[in-house]
Motif scaffolding. Structure first.
Motif, mmCIF file in Angstrom:
data_model
loop_
_atom_site.group_PDB
_atom_site.id
_atom_site.type_symbol
_atom_site.label_atom_id
_atom_site.label_comp_id
_atom_site.label_asym_id
_atom_site.label_seq_id
_atom_site.Cartn_x
_atom_site.Cartn_y
_atom_site.Cartn_z
ATOM 1 N N TYR A 69 0.981 -1.176 -0.072
ATOM 2 C CA TYR A 69 -0.008 0.000 0.057
ATOM 3 C C TYR A 69 1.035 1.455 -0.075
ATOM 4 O O TYR A 69 1.752 1.516 0.685
ATOM 5 C CB TYR A 69 -0.833 -0.117 1.293
ATOM 6 N N GLY A 70 0.642 2.246 -0.773
ATOM 7 C CA GLY A 70 1.175 3.546 -0.931
ATOM 8 C C GLY A 70 0.324 4.570 -0.811
ATOM 9 O O GLY A 70 -0.687 4.393 -1.098
ATOM 10 N N ASP A 71 0.659 5.721 0.208
ATOM 11 C CA ASP A 71 -0.059 6.849 0.510
ATOM 12 C C ASP A 71 -0.169 7.823 -0.558
ATOM 13 O O ASP A 71 -0.822 8.881 -0.314
ATOM 14 C CB ASP A 71 0.266 7.013 1.963
ATOM 15 N N ASP A 73 2.538 9.474 -1.158
ATOM 16 C CA ASP A 73 3.184 10.655 -0.517
ATOM 17 C C ASP A 73 4.774 9.909 -0.085
ATOM 18 O O ASP A 73 5.342 10.265 0.799
ATOM 19 C CB ASP A 73 2.808 11.373 0.574
ATOM 20 N N GLY A 74 5.049 9.094 -0.711
ATOM 21 C CA GLY A 74 6.565 8.237 0.022
ATOM 22 C C GLY A 74 6.309 7.042 0.610
ATOM 23 O O GLY A 74 7.213 6.102 0.763
ATOM 24 N N HIS A 75 5.056 6.784 1.363
ATOM 25 C CA HIS A 75 5.027 5.597 2.079
ATOM 26 C C HIS A 75 4.748 4.317 1.058
ATOM 27 O O HIS A 75 3.609 4.588 0.636
ATOM 28 C CB HIS A 75 3.798 5.742 3.165
ATOM 29 N N VAL A 76 5.364 3.430 1.374
ATOM 30 C CA VAL A 76 4.927 1.957 0.682
ATOM 31 C C VAL A 76 5.396 0.938 1.668
ATOM 32 O O VAL A 76 6.545 1.022 2.065
ATOM 33 C CB VAL A 76 5.750 1.692 -0.879
ATOM 34 N N THR A 77 4.395 -0.038 1.868
ATOM 35 C CA THR A 77 4.601 -1.042 2.521
ATOM 36 C C THR A 77 5.975 -1.950 2.558
ATOM 37 O O THR A 77 6.448 -2.012 1.404
ATOM 38 C CB THR A 77 3.616 -2.431 2.436
ATOM 39 N N GLY A 79 8.730 -0.887 2.553
ATOM 40 C CA GLY A 79 10.127 0.034 1.730
ATOM 41 C C GLY A 79 9.854 -0.523 0.424
ATOM 42 O O GLY A 79 10.905 -0.186 -0.290
ATOM 43 N N ALA A 80 8.915 -0.725 -0.062
ATOM 44 C CA ALA A 80 8.794 -1.463 -1.440
ATOM 45 C C ALA A 80 9.041 -0.016 -2.540
ATOM 46 O O ALA A 80 8.672 0.902 -2.173
ATOM 47 C CB ALA A 80 7.595 -2.000 -1.784
ATOM 48 N N PRO A 120 -8.203 0.052 -1.854
ATOM 49 C CA PRO A 120 -6.914 -0.133 -1.984
ATOM 50 C C PRO A 120 -6.070 1.059 -1.796
ATOM 51 O O PRO A 120 -4.969 1.306 -1.585
ATOM 52 C CB PRO A 120 -6.608 -0.502 -3.581
ATOM 53 N N GLY A 121 -6.805 2.262 -1.821
ATOM 54 C CA GLY A 121 -6.256 3.517 -1.498
ATOM 55 C C GLY A 121 -5.539 4.063 -2.872
ATOM 56 O O GLY A 121 -5.509 3.435 -3.859
ATOM 57 N N PRO A 122 -4.545 5.224 -2.620
ATOM 58 C CA PRO A 122 -4.152 5.971 -3.937
ATOM 59 C C PRO A 122 -3.121 5.135 -4.550
ATOM 60 O O PRO A 122 -3.047 5.261 -5.712
ATOM 61 C CB PRO A 122 -3.441 7.013 -3.183
ATOM 62 N N PHE B 9 -9.851 10.309 -2.429
ATOM 63 C CA PHE B 9 -8.823 10.399 -1.272
ATOM 64 C C PHE B 9 -8.389 11.827 -0.780
ATOM 65 O O PHE B 9 -8.066 12.589 -1.738
ATOM 66 C CB PHE B 9 -7.711 9.758 -2.120
ATOM 67 N N ARG B 41 -7.483 4.869 5.422
ATOM 68 C CA ARG B 41 -6.465 3.926 5.448
ATOM 69 C C ARG B 41 -4.942 4.397 6.273
ATOM 70 O O ARG B 41 -4.609 5.379 5.869
ATOM 71 C CB ARG B 41 -6.179 3.400 3.884
ATOM 72 N N TYR B 43 -1.242 4.439 7.502
ATOM 73 C CA TYR B 43 0.136 4.003 6.834
ATOM 74 C C TYR B 43 1.149 4.336 8.291
ATOM 75 O O TYR B 43 1.309 5.592 8.589
ATOM 76 C CB TYR B 43 0.709 4.758 5.922
ATOM 77 N N TYR B 108 13.338 -0.684 9.957
ATOM 78 C CA TYR B 108 11.973 -0.242 10.286
ATOM 79 C C TYR B 108 11.041 -1.349 9.898
ATOM 80 O O TYR B 108 11.266 -2.332 9.276
ATOM 81 C CB TYR B 108 11.701 1.123 9.680
ATOM 82 N N SER B 110 6.909 -1.614 8.886
ATOM 83 C CA SER B 110 5.715 -0.901 8.323
ATOM 84 C C SER B 110 4.608 -1.345 8.929
ATOM 85 O O SER B 110 4.541 -2.744 9.074
ATOM 86 C CB SER B 110 5.787 -0.784 6.844
ATOM 87 N N GLU B 112 -0.064 -1.174 7.757
ATOM 88 C CA GLU B 112 -0.975 -0.416 7.163
ATOM 89 C C GLU B 112 -2.399 -1.089 7.603
ATOM 90 O O GLU B 112 -2.498 -2.384 7.550
ATOM 91 C CB GLU B 112 -1.081 -0.526 5.697
ATOM 92 N N TYR B 138 6.855 7.812 11.664
ATOM 93 C CA TYR B 138 5.532 8.512 11.251
ATOM 94 C C TYR B 138 4.404 7.616 11.472
ATOM 95 O O TYR B 138 4.395 6.326 11.203
ATOM 96 C CB TYR B 138 5.646 9.129 9.941
ATOM 97 N N VAL B 142 -4.815 8.273 5.068
ATOM 98 C CA VAL B 142 -5.427 8.869 3.893
ATOM 99 C C VAL B 142 -6.838 8.635 4.009
ATOM 100 O O VAL B 142 -7.470 7.553 4.503
ATOM 101 C CB VAL B 142 -5.054 8.369 2.385
#
Lengths: 155, 149
Positions: A69-71, A73-77, A79-80, A120-122, B9, B41, B43, B108, B110, B112, B138, B142
């Motif tokens: 999942y990516g937001d 804005d740079g976050h992806v599960t 670190g993908a 699934p989000g953005p 979103f 969602r 994150y 780190y 993650s 979600e 952080y 969203v």
């Protein structure tokens, strides 16, 4: 007036991922698809996976399908990245029960799996690894991960 | 005429964590009274200050606020970024992420998940087994609203 709600199905599309000869791993070392940008705000996506096992796989083993999942804005599960690439899966959500093979599988036997992601989000993608103790089949065309969006439609 | 329902979103929004440690911590409430997001969602990205141990967990819980006066907050949370040590913990458990093999000082975890109908105001309680590094961690979300086309 009552208005029925139907699922509106989009066409099935292949995801960008290299699965040929994917090595076996018991520690989540696998592969990710390129991320998909959900620019149309689709509310659900069904995933369809087909894998062809390699030479003399061990029985009672599995492939594992995970969500990324990516937001936006740079976050992806886990670190993908954004492209088809190797990925070590650690905390990505597992989407379905393990994609199990037979107790005594033959070389080249096919495995199928389906699962769904709601909202699934953005941005989203799929990551996968397998532990059959042999590489997957070496021909890329013998594997796929596809997706089809479906969103409700008010009649 | 048939009208498709799509997800709209909101922007990815940071929930300030303040100075983290290994103590359970609540982050400042997300005020959902104006946006009225039906779904969010979440994150999260939590990094250790130093090298965590294999198998260390980061646990996530949902704090819910009724917007009443006096307000109800899960586990008596304050609604602002602070340490929170309720025992037993009755906030809704959202899930955990773990530290995998061969951890390093730069690794780190993650996490979600989806929050359906989070309500007027809500927040996250994060409880790491290791000392978290605030500057490199952080919690974001969203917001999602459905829209009939």
């Amino acid at each position: 007036v009552a208005n029925k709600i139907l699922d509106l199905f989009a066409s099935s599309a292949a995801m960008d991922i290299t699965l040929a000869s994917l090595a076996s791993s018991t520690t989540g070392v696998g592969r990710q698809t390129a991320l998909i940008t959900n620019s149309n705000g689709e509310q659900a996506v069904k995933i369809f996976v087909m894998l062809k096992q390699g030479t003399s796989p061990t029985g009672g083993k599995n492939a594992f399908i995970h969500a990324l999942y990516g937001d936006g804005d740079g976050h992806v599960t886990d670190g993908a990245g954004s492209a088809d690439a190797a990925l070590t899966i650690l905390n990505a959500e597992r989407l379905a029960r393990p994609m199990k093979n037979k107790s005594s599988p033959a070389t080249g036997e096919i495995l199928y799996q389906e699962c769904i992601i709601y909202h699934p989000g953005p941005e989203w993608g799929i990551a996968l690894y397998q532990d059959t103790e042999t590489n997957l089949d070496a021909t890329e065309a013998n594997h796929y991960i596809r997706y089809a969006y479906f969103s409700p439609e008010i009649q | 005429v048939a009208n498709k329902s799509i997800d709209i979103f909101g922007a990815s929004t940071d929930l300030p964590t303040g100075t983290m440690s290994s103590d359970p911590r609540e982050v400042t409430l997300a005020d959902n009274t104006a946006n009225r997001f039906e779904i969010c969602r979440l994150y999260a990205y939590i990094r250790a200050s130093g090298t965590p141990a294999v198998g260390d967990l980061v646990n996530f819980y949902l704090i819910q606020h009724d917007n009443g006066s006096p307000a109800h907050l899960s586990d008596g949370a304050s609604g602002v970024t602070s340490t929170i040590v309720p025992v037993p913990r009755n906030a809704v458990y959202l899930g955990s992420s773990w530290v995998g093999p061969s951890p390093s000082s730069t690794m780190y975890v993650s996490f979600e998940c989806l929050l359906y109908q989070p309500g007027h105001k809500w927040s996250i309680l994060v409880d790491p087994d290791f000392v978290a590094w605030s500057a490199h961690s952080y919690i974001r979300y969203v917001g999602i609203n459905r829209e009939i086309q």
